[in-house]
Design a protein around this motif. Structure first.
Motif, PDB file in Angstrom:
ATOM      1  N   ALA A  24       0.823  -1.198   0.000  1.00  0.00           N
ATOM      2  CA  ALA A  24       0.000   0.000   0.000  1.00  0.00           C
ATOM      3  C   ALA A  24       0.859   1.251   0.000  1.00  0.00           C
ATOM      4  O   ALA A  24       1.911   1.300   0.630  1.00  0.00           O
ATOM      5  CB  ALA A  24      -0.899   0.018   1.236  1.00  0.00           C
ATOM      6  N   SER A  25       0.402   2.251  -0.738  1.00  0.00           N
ATOM      7  CA  SER A  25       1.039   3.559  -0.685  1.00  0.00           C
ATOM      8  C   SER A  25       0.224   4.444   0.242  1.00  0.00           C
ATOM      9  O   SER A  25      -0.946   4.200   0.484  1.00  0.00           O
ATOM     10  CB  SER A  25       1.088   4.179  -2.084  1.00  0.00           C
ATOM     11  N   GLY A  26       0.833   5.455   0.773  1.00  0.00           N
ATOM     12  CA  GLY A  26       0.109   6.333   1.679  1.00  0.00           C
ATOM     13  C   GLY A  26       0.660   6.243   3.078  1.00  0.00           C
ATOM     14  O   GLY A  26       0.924   5.159   3.586  1.00  0.00           O
ATOM     15  N   ARG A  27       0.826   7.372   3.726  1.00  0.00           N
ATOM     16  CA  ARG A  27       1.470   7.407   5.027  1.00  0.00           C
ATOM     17  C   ARG A  27       0.599   6.870   6.144  1.00  0.00           C
ATOM     18  O   ARG A  27       1.080   6.578   7.215  1.00  0.00           O
ATOM     19  CB  ARG A  27       1.876   8.843   5.352  1.00  0.00           C
ATOM     20  N   THR A  28      -0.716   6.713   5.907  1.00  0.00           N
ATOM     21  CA  THR A  28      -1.629   6.301   6.976  1.00  0.00           C
ATOM     22  C   THR A  28      -1.974   4.821   6.894  1.00  0.00           C
ATOM     23  O   THR A  28      -2.958   4.377   7.434  1.00  0.00           O
ATOM     24  CB  THR A  28      -2.929   7.121   6.937  1.00  0.00           C
ATOM     25  N   PHE A  29      -1.129   4.033   6.227  1.00  0.00           N
ATOM     26  CA  PHE A  29      -1.424   2.601   6.081  1.00  0.00           C
ATOM     27  C   PHE A  29      -1.697   1.942   7.414  1.00  0.00           C
ATOM     28  O   PHE A  29      -2.577   1.104   7.543  1.00  0.00           O
ATOM     29  CB  PHE A  29      -0.240   1.909   5.392  1.00  0.00           C
ATOM     30  N   SER A  30      -0.938   2.315   8.429  1.00  0.00           N
ATOM     31  CA  SER A  30      -1.055   1.645   9.717  1.00  0.00           C
ATOM     32  C   SER A  30      -2.389   1.879  10.390  1.00  0.00           C
ATOM     33  O   SER A  30      -2.731   1.188  11.338  1.00  0.00           O
ATOM     34  CB  SER A  30       0.081   2.084  10.643  1.00  0.00           C
ATOM     35  N   SER A  31      -3.169   2.833   9.934  1.00  0.00           N
ATOM     36  CA  SER A  31      -4.464   3.100  10.555  1.00  0.00           C
ATOM     37  C   SER A  31      -5.609   2.432   9.817  1.00  0.00           C
ATOM     38  O   SER A  31      -6.757   2.565  10.218  1.00  0.00           O
ATOM     39  CB  SER A  31      -4.713   4.608  10.604  1.00  0.00           C
ATOM     40  N   TYR A  32      -5.326   1.691   8.774  1.00  0.00           N
ATOM     41  CA  TYR A  32      -6.375   1.099   7.962  1.00  0.00           C
ATOM     42  C   TYR A  32      -6.604  -0.373   8.310  1.00  0.00           C
ATOM     43  O   TYR A  32      -5.668  -1.120   8.584  1.00  0.00           O
ATOM     44  CB  TYR A  32      -6.014   1.189   6.480  1.00  0.00           C
ATOM     45  N   VAL A  33      -7.865  -0.773   8.223  1.00  0.00           N
ATOM     46  CA  VAL A  33      -8.206  -2.195   8.218  1.00  0.00           C
ATOM     47  C   VAL A  33      -7.927  -2.713   6.812  1.00  0.00           C
ATOM     48  O   VAL A  33      -8.275  -2.079   5.820  1.00  0.00           O
ATOM     49  CB  VAL A  33      -9.691  -2.398   8.560  1.00  0.00           C
ATOM     50  N   MET A  34      -7.270  -3.857   6.721  1.00  0.00           N
ATOM     51  CA  MET A  34      -6.945  -4.448   5.428  1.00  0.00           C
ATOM     52  C   MET A  34      -7.713  -5.756   5.256  1.00  0.00           C
ATOM     53  O   MET A  34      -7.842  -6.539   6.194  1.00  0.00           O
ATOM     54  CB  MET A  34      -5.450  -4.723   5.342  1.00  0.00           C
TER      55      MET A  34
END
Length: 125
Positions: A24-34
């Motif tokens: 994933a690209s984007g600095r907020t990856f860690s806040s997303y449910v995958m």
């Protein structure tokens, strides 16, 4: 904006294993449910597995429990799907998806905002 790119699909014999990756690209990856979903021609997209941003909570479809494992590495912006004991009925295009971190681990595709283009998994009998 989040962009997702899957890899790792291919052709494998029944009983074999594959590991899918989704970067994933984007600095907020860690806040997303995958999540991982799959789809075969003529059928609706089907939930496979999902994982919370912290990695401490996961959810699986009954059809893959005990065979598939979802994990994530936030430092690498990557989510994985380890698939073992593959069956011909696992043949599908597998998609990675993401959503913001609130609302649990849904199995409904419409609740995920971002999607990759998919990777083909084919399991021969």
């Amino acid at each position: 904006q989040v962009q997702l790119v899957e890899s790792g699909g291919g052709l494998v014999q029944a009983g074999g294993s594959l590991r899918l990756s989704c970067v994933a690209s984007g600095r907020t990856f860690s806040s997303y449910v995958m999540g991982w979903f799959r789809q075969t021609p003529g059928k609706e997209r089907e939930f496979v597995a999902a994982i919370r941003w912290s990695g401490d909570s996961t959810r699986y479809a009954d059809s893959v429990k005990g065979r598939f494992t979802i994990s994530r590495d936030n430092a690498k912006n990557t989510v994985y799907l380890q698939m073992n004991s593959l069956k011909p009925e696992d043949t599908a295009v597998y998609y990675c998806a993401s959503k913001t971190g609130c609302g649990g681990l849904p199995a409904v595709p419409a609740l995920y905002r971002y999607w990759g283009k998919g990777t083909q998994v084919t399991v021969s009998s």
